[in-house]
Design an enzyme around this catalytic site. Structure first.
Site, PDB file in Angstrom:
ATOM      1  N   TYR A 145      55.226   5.462  85.061  1.00  0.00           N
ATOM      2  CA  TYR A 145      54.613   6.357  86.052  1.00  0.00           C
ATOM      3  C   TYR A 145      55.634   7.378  86.545  1.00  0.00           C
ATOM      4  O   TYR A 145      55.394   8.582  86.483  1.00  0.00           O
ATOM      5  CB  TYR A 145      54.093   5.515  87.209  1.00  0.00           C
ATOM      6  CG  TYR A 145      53.366   6.276  88.294  1.00  0.00           C
ATOM      7  CD1 TYR A 145      52.091   6.797  88.068  1.00  0.00           C
ATOM      8  CD2 TYR A 145      53.928   6.441  89.558  1.00  0.00           C
ATOM      9  CE1 TYR A 145      51.406   7.465  89.085  1.00  0.00           C
ATOM     10  CE2 TYR A 145      53.249   7.096  90.571  1.00  0.00           C
ATOM     11  CZ  TYR A 145      51.986   7.612  90.327  1.00  0.00           C
ATOM     12  OH  TYR A 145      51.307   8.269  91.339  1.00  0.00           O
ATOM     13  N   ASN A 190      44.861  -3.544 100.036  1.00  0.00           N
ATOM     14  CA  ASN A 190      44.996  -5.008 100.088  1.00  0.00           C
ATOM     15  C   ASN A 190      44.907  -5.518 101.523  1.00  0.00           C
ATOM     16  O   ASN A 190      44.119  -6.421 101.830  1.00  0.00           O
ATOM     17  CB  ASN A 190      46.343  -5.440  99.492  1.00  0.00           C
ATOM     18  CG  ASN A 190      46.238  -5.757  98.005  1.00  0.00           C
ATOM     19  OD1 ASN A 190      45.212  -5.508  97.378  1.00  0.00           O
ATOM     20  ND2 ASN A 190      47.292  -6.288  97.437  1.00  0.00           N
TER      21      ASN A 190
HETATM   22  P1  NAD Z   1      42.878   6.834  91.521  1.00  0.00           P
HETATM   23  O1  NAD Z   1      43.293   5.765  90.564  1.00  0.00           O
HETATM   24  O2  NAD Z   1      41.832   6.500  92.519  1.00  0.00           O
HETATM   25  O3  NAD Z   1      42.415   8.136  90.752  1.00  0.00           O
HETATM   26  C1  NAD Z   1      42.871   8.479  89.469  1.00  0.00           C
HETATM   27  C2  NAD Z   1      41.678   8.910  88.642  1.00  0.00           C
HETATM   28  O4  NAD Z   1      42.126   9.306  87.344  1.00  0.00           O
HETATM   29  C3  NAD Z   1      40.670   7.767  88.427  1.00  0.00           C
HETATM   30  O5  NAD Z   1      39.369   8.211  88.699  1.00  0.00           O
HETATM   31  C4  NAD Z   1      40.845   7.392  86.957  1.00  0.00           C
HETATM   32  O6  NAD Z   1      39.683   6.865  86.391  1.00  0.00           O
HETATM   33  C5  NAD Z   1      41.264   8.726  86.373  1.00  0.00           C
HETATM   34  N1  NAD Z   1      41.998   8.585  85.113  1.00  0.00           N
HETATM   35  C6  NAD Z   1      43.034   7.763  84.845  1.00  0.00           C
HETATM   36  N2  NAD Z   1      43.448   7.929  83.569  1.00  0.00           N
HETATM   37  C7  NAD Z   1      42.650   8.880  83.025  1.00  0.00           C
HETATM   38  C8  NAD Z   1      42.571   9.480  81.749  1.00  0.00           C
HETATM   39  N3  NAD Z   1      43.404   9.126  80.757  1.00  0.00           N
HETATM   40  N4  NAD Z   1      41.622  10.425  81.541  1.00  0.00           N
HETATM   41  C9  NAD Z   1      40.759  10.776  82.528  1.00  0.00           C
HETATM   42  N5  NAD Z   1      40.786  10.246  83.759  1.00  0.00           N
HETATM   43  C10 NAD Z   1      41.729   9.313  84.011  1.00  0.00           C
HETATM   44  O7  NAD Z   1      44.216   7.315  92.256  1.00  0.00           O
HETATM   45  P2  NAD Z   1      44.416   8.394  93.402  1.00  0.00           P
HETATM   46  O8  NAD Z   1      45.139   7.747  94.506  1.00  0.00           O
HETATM   47  O9  NAD Z   1      43.174   9.134  93.681  1.00  0.00           O
HETATM   48  O10 NAD Z   1      45.469   9.377  92.707  1.00  0.00           O
HETATM   49  C11 NAD Z   1      45.097  10.626  92.176  1.00  0.00           C
HETATM   50  C12 NAD Z   1      46.325  11.377  91.705  1.00  0.00           C
HETATM   51  O11 NAD Z   1      47.205  11.594  92.806  1.00  0.00           O
HETATM   52  C13 NAD Z   1      47.121  10.635  90.636  1.00  0.00           C
HETATM   53  O12 NAD Z   1      47.599  11.554  89.693  1.00  0.00           O
HETATM   54  C14 NAD Z   1      48.267  10.042  91.405  1.00  0.00           C
HETATM   55  O13 NAD Z   1      49.413   9.866  90.611  1.00  0.00           O
HETATM   56  C15 NAD Z   1      48.496  11.080  92.501  1.00  0.00           C
HETATM   57  N6  NAD Z   1      49.118  10.467  93.680  1.00  0.00           N
HETATM   58  C16 NAD Z   1      48.385   9.708  94.544  1.00  0.00           C
HETATM   59  C17 NAD Z   1      49.020   9.122  95.631  1.00  0.00           C
HETATM   60  C18 NAD Z   1      48.274   8.279  96.647  1.00  0.00           C
HETATM   61  O14 NAD Z   1      48.915   7.729  97.543  1.00  0.00           O
HETATM   62  N7  NAD Z   1      46.979   8.148  96.595  1.00  0.00           N
HETATM   63  C19 NAD Z   1      50.391   9.312  95.830  1.00  0.00           C
HETATM   64  C20 NAD Z   1      51.095  10.077  94.901  1.00  0.00           C
HETATM   65  C21 NAD Z   1      50.446  10.674  93.846  1.00  0.00           C
HETATM   66  N1  UDP Z   2      52.914  -4.431  99.233  1.00  0.00           N
HETATM   67  C1  UDP Z   2      52.807  -5.597  99.983  1.00  0.00           C
HETATM   68  N2  UDP Z   2      51.668  -6.326  99.870  1.00  0.00           N
HETATM   69  C2  UDP Z   2      50.617  -5.958  99.090  1.00  0.00           C
HETATM   70  C3  UDP Z   2      50.723  -4.752  98.339  1.00  0.00           C
HETATM   71  C4  UDP Z   2      51.897  -4.026  98.426  1.00  0.00           C
HETATM   72  O1  UDP Z   2      53.721  -5.958 100.731  1.00  0.00           O
HETATM   73  O2  UDP Z   2      49.606  -6.680  99.063  1.00  0.00           O
HETATM   74  C5  UDP Z   2      54.155  -3.625  99.363  1.00  0.00           C
HETATM   75  C6  UDP Z   2      54.789  -3.182  98.059  1.00  0.00           C
HETATM   76  O3  UDP Z   2      55.672  -4.177  97.548  1.00  0.00           O
HETATM   77  C7  UDP Z   2      55.532  -1.938  98.508  1.00  0.00           C
HETATM   78  C8  UDP Z   2      54.625  -1.348  99.592  1.00  0.00           C
HETATM   79  O4  UDP Z   2      53.800  -2.425 100.031  1.00  0.00           O
HETATM   80  O5  UDP Z   2      56.772  -2.279  99.099  1.00  0.00           O
HETATM   81  C9  UDP Z   2      53.752  -0.198  99.105  1.00  0.00           C
HETATM   82  O6  UDP Z   2      53.106  -0.625  97.925  1.00  0.00           O
HETATM   83  P1  UDP Z   2      51.974   0.204  97.190  1.00  0.00           P
HETATM   84  O7  UDP Z   2      51.591  -0.608  95.997  1.00  0.00           O
HETATM   85  O8  UDP Z   2      50.895   0.570  98.129  1.00  0.00           O
HETATM   86  O9  UDP Z   2      52.627   1.583  96.729  1.00  0.00           O
HETATM   87  P2  UDP Z   2      54.099   2.122  96.361  1.00  0.00           P
HETATM   88  O10 UDP Z   2      54.494   2.916  97.538  1.00  0.00           O
HETATM   89  O11 UDP Z   2      55.025   0.983  96.114  1.00  0.00           O
HETATM   90  O12 UDP Z   2      53.848   2.919  95.141  1.00  0.00           O
END
Ligand code: NAD
Ligand code: UDP
Length: 323
Positions: A145, A190
């Site tokens: 990732y 969670n």
């Molecule tokens: P999510 O898993 O809910 O959404 C991701 C979406 O992408 C899903 O609908 C999944 O089905 C789709 N997907 C995955 N692989 C695919 C593929 N090969 N082809 C087509 N679709 C595909 O996650 P999210 O939290 O909504 O994250 C969305 C984006 O934002 C991601 O790129 C993630 O890396 C980025 N992001 C999110 C967070 C966060 O905290 N939510 C933080 C940092 C970055």
């Molecule tokens: N974490 C936790 N309990 C859970 C899920 C996650 O303590 O049930 C912790 C995890 O180890 C990390 C933080 O919460 O330290 C955030 O985890 P998350 O998976 O949400 O995202 P990250 O920021 O690590 O990508």
């Protein structure tokens, strides 16, 4: 003016909120998703709208649409999900971004890449400004990732240098809210799912590791704001809430707000390479967009808990066994 906008990953947590906002603003929105970590449930209401289209497709295969803007969000985002099939995660980041940029180049569309605070790895600079180059383990379990997203950023900037493409890179910090997949294994989903069910709250490690949690509405404001900046502005730009909490503090807040009396347990050791602290420096977002998050953790958790209480969890299929 109404624009034609492609949102990859549009059925996911952030993507569905983004699509909703863009559809409500009157744009023609194409949501492209393979539903790997999401379900159509997230976009059921949008499917009735005439300016919304859903296309089931995998971004590792090419795609062509006549659009003005592309938001590239497709990628599993929860650690358990992206580590479940790490090679696919890397392909999704790299090939998905190549395909989004290839399309952007052909049709002259602006492309916004959803990058992540994970590009900073387990940071030794705190809080993290965009100039920090990160401390990522390139061979660890999170590398698919972290390095995939770093490669995606490189691809964006190479397309700009080689072909003058219009790009925006946003580095998103932990974001939460309604429509997170209840079985994505992320900490907020969670803890909230566990508290609502009256189950023990599972802290990994000793709970002193920290994160900064941004409510989804704030994040979407920032993301659209970045897309609307002039072409000279490319980012990368941090988007997140600079209020930092330990995971134990988060657990205590969730239990207090849910009023569930759930116990808190130290469930398992900290996963390998789990960042010890993370907090965005958002000076650039403040300066360029005039953006700061408005929703504090307590208010955001209330909305999230209300949503978890309102849904039927049996309608949700766990995308991977890791939750
Ligand atoms: P999510 O898993 O809910 O959404 C991701 C979406 O992408 C899903 O609908 C999944 O089905 C789709 N997907 C995955 N692989 C695919 C593929 N090969 N082809 C087509 N679709 C595909 O996650 P999210 O939290 O909504 O994250 C969305 C984006 O934002 C991601 O790129 C993630 O890396 C980025 N992001 C999110 C967070 C966060 O905290 N939510 C933080 C940092 C970055
Ligand atoms: N974490 C936790 N309990 C859970 C899920 C996650 O303590 O049930 C912790 C995890 O180890 C990390 C933080 O919460 O330290 C955030 O985890 P998350 O998976 O949400 O995202 P990250 O920021 O690590 O990508």
């Amino acid at each position: 003016m109404s624009k034609r906008i492609l949102v990859t990953g549009g059925a996911g947590f952030l993507g569905s909120h983004l699509c909703e906002r863009l559809v409500d603003a009157g744009h023609m929105v194409i949501c492209l998703d393979n539903l790997y970590t999401s379900q159509k449930l997230n976009i059921t209401r949008l499917l009735e709208r005439s300016n919304f289209e859903f296309v089931r497709h995998d971004v590792t295969e090419g795609f062509k649409f006549e659009v003005d803007e592309i938001y590239n969000l497709a990628c599993p985002a929860a650690p358990g999900h992206y580590q479940h099939n790490p090679i696919k995660t890397m392909k999704t980041s790299v090939l998905g971004t190549m395909h989004a940029m290839g399309l952007g180049r052909r049709v002259g569309a602006k492309v916004l890449q959803a990058s992540t605070s994970e590009v900073y790895g387990d940071p030794d600079v705190h809080p993290q400004p965009e100039s920090y180059r990160g401390s990522v383990n390139p061979i660890g379990p999170r590398a698919c990732y972290d390095e995939g997203k770093r490669a995606a950023e490189a691809i964006m900037f190479d397309y700009r240098r080689a072909h003058q493409c219009r790009i925006k890179v946003v580095r998103i910090f932990n974001t939460y809210g309604p429509r997170m997949h209840p079985f994505d294994g992320r900490v907020v989903s969670n803890f909230v799912r566990q508290a609502v069910a009256g189950e023990p709250i599972t802290i990994y490690g000793d709970g002193t590791q920290s994160r900064s949690f941004c409510f989804v509405d704030d994040l979407i404001d920032g993301m659209i704001g970045v897309m609307d900046t002039p072409d000279e502005f490319t980012g990368p730009i941090n988007l997140g809430n600079p209020m930092e909490f330990t995971i134990r503090e988060l657990a205590e807040k969730v239990v207090a707000i849910a009023g569930a009396g759930a116990s808190i347990e130290l469930a398992r050791p900290l996963p390998q390479d789990d960042p010890k602290q993370r907090c965005p420096d958002i000076a650039l977002a403040k300066q360029v967009l005039g953006w700061t998050p408005k929703v504090d953790l307590e208010a955001g958790l209330r909305k999230t808990i209300d949503w978890f209480r309102s849904v039927d969890l049996s309608q949700y299929r766990a995308p991977t066994p890791n939750y």
